[in-house]
Motif scaffolding. Sequence first.
Motif, PDB file in Angstrom:
ATOM      1  N   THR A 140       0.866  -1.336   0.018  1.00 26.11           N
ATOM      2  CA  THR A 140      -0.034   0.069   0.035  1.00 26.11           C
ATOM      3  C   THR A 140       0.920   1.162  -0.020  1.00 26.11           C
ATOM      4  N   THR A 141       1.809   1.351   0.780  1.00 17.98           N
ATOM      5  CA  THR A 141       2.888   2.257   0.810  1.00 17.98           C
ATOM      6  C   THR A 141       3.563   2.750  -0.450  1.00 17.98           C
ATOM      7  N   LEU A 142       4.143   1.501  -0.950  1.00 16.31           N
ATOM      8  CA  LEU A 142       4.934   1.774  -2.415  1.00 16.31           C
ATOM      9  C   LEU A 142       4.075   2.346  -3.597  1.00 16.31           C
ATOM     10  N   ASN A 143       2.660   1.542  -3.482  1.00 18.67           N
ATOM     11  CA  ASN A 143       1.570   2.226  -4.364  1.00 18.67           C
ATOM     12  C   ASN A 143       1.278   3.755  -4.337  1.00 18.67           C
ATOM     13  N   LEU A 144       1.312   4.155  -2.973  1.00 23.88           N
ATOM     14  CA  LEU A 144       0.928   5.666  -2.673  1.00 23.88           C
ATOM     15  C   LEU A 144       2.175   6.557  -3.111  1.00 23.88           C
ATOM     16  N   MET A 145       3.540   6.008  -2.666  1.00 19.73           N
ATOM     17  CA  MET A 145       4.589   6.685  -2.800  1.00 19.73           C
ATOM     18  C   MET A 145       4.874   6.834  -4.262  1.00 19.73           C
ATOM     19  N   LYS A 146       4.669   5.737  -5.047  1.00 18.54           N
ATOM     20  CA  LYS A 146       4.953   6.037  -6.512  1.00 18.54           C
ATOM     21  C   LYS A 146       3.861   7.202  -7.135  1.00 18.54           C
ATOM     22  N   LYS A 147       2.773   6.955  -6.787  1.00 21.19           N
ATOM     23  CA  LYS A 147       1.902   8.212  -7.294  1.00 21.19           C
ATOM     24  C   LYS A 147       2.281   9.472  -6.599  1.00 21.19           C
ATOM     25  N   LYS A 148       2.844   9.543  -5.499  1.00 16.92           N
ATOM     26  CA  LYS A 148       3.059  10.912  -4.979  1.00 16.92           C
ATOM     27  C   LYS A 148       4.217  11.491  -5.673  1.00 16.92           C
ATOM     28  N   PHE A 149       5.147  10.646  -5.748  1.00 19.47           N
ATOM     29  CA  PHE A 149       6.486  11.162  -6.360  1.00 19.47           C
ATOM     30  C   PHE A 149       6.702  10.838  -7.913  1.00 19.47           C
TER      31      PHE A 149
END
Length: 484
Positions: A140-149
């Motif tokens: 979940t964190t990686l998916n959000l991180m990729k979207k954010k950055f």
Amino acid sequence: MSLQEKIRDLPHKPGVYLFKDRFNRVIYVGKAVDLHKRVSQYFHPSRRLRADRKLNALVEAAVDLEYYVVQSEAEAVLLEGRLIKEFRPRYNVSFRDDKRFLLVKVDLSEPFPRFQVTRLKKQDNARYFGPFASSSALRTTLNLMKKKFGLRSCTALIPSEKDYKHCLDHIIKNCSAPCIAKISQAEYLERVKMACAFLEGKSKEMIDEIRLKMEEAAQALDFEKAAELRNLLEALEETTRPARRFVKQLPKVSSPLEDLEELQAVLALPQVPHHIECFDISNISSTHKVASMVLFREGKADRSSYRRYRIKTVAGQDDFACMEEVIRRRYKRVLDEGGRLPDLIVVDGGKGQLSSALKALHSLQLNNLCVIGLAKENEEIYREALPDPLVLDKSSKALRLLQRIRDEAHRVANSYHQLLLKKRMRESILDDCPGISENRKMLLIRAFGSIEKIKKSSVEEIAAVKGIGKKLAEQILSFLSSRG
């Protein structure tokens, strides 16, 4: 301090606990959100009444306790897995394989670095983050991180227009599209470094932003959205929380060479016992008398050299005669084939088994081999020409090595006995007898040992077996007599 006193003093904090047996061996490793409550439950009378045999056996065997306090449940999971892999306790199942926790890998030397999930840390130039206890929280964190950055999800080492044609991430604004030069290589690398700082827990902006949106959704009475944001926030906080290094020294398992050197010293052996052979007899019934020989080289089991024996010359249940037969057969063959003789022979048992082994060796003119008997009850070591047994400290590395070898020989012998018994039951003519189930057949074979003995028994003796009864006993005798 007794076990009960240690349990009373346990803190109400998350951590990992280790149960030990009377030989100071770790037999179970567990984790707890509250150490005091969790460990106390094992010994509560009401739970003991409902517990299965495995749990009751664990509680009966536990005589000592060790524990480690950690900062969170996630840390407890990681430490639990580490300790189980180190000690391989007999009552644990989880984590005993080689499965590792998840890591996140990124190689900053790549033109457009990618974040990848892996379980194996290699000696390369990449950076690794983790380990992470929760795979769902990490993803979940990686998916959000990729979207954010604006990080790419494609797998190509250098993304191109070909990759762009088959990708929707840029259209839905989840990627900065370095594949079509929407962003320079230097700018993309800067975004990757910002994402690395986030994974290390150094950047709280994203977490603060989500917490603010969650509070706004709650105030607007949009509780469903608030709950989704809360779950997302918990996943982010669990993943980006810096893992604490455990500074407390954990107990280490000694090396096999250290165990062997100590064994040489306590037994006054002329050399380090690099080659140890151990024998055990499984003589549960007169039907199947078997023995095992296990070989340990350099303190480690050499399973390809194990041997199993069916006793041929002994009538009735006579452990001493069985031990004499198997020792004679083993070393006669070694002599005939020109094989290597062991540095130490261990027999499972006391004076009687040791005397039988020595008798067999002397008959083969093998008078200079080192032989000991290890008696189970008090773990006493019997040696040739010495009247009193040697009793080692329960924490002795030499004793623990001997116990491991003896227990392995016992396991192999019992497994072979069970295998023969099951094979005999499968081959039994009772399979064709009306009214005889697999369970009843097993009970009859265990009670009488063989079909011939059942034939010679009376109706009353057969009916006395659990689950048979007089009518079925008569049918069994009638069936067997009709088969000759």
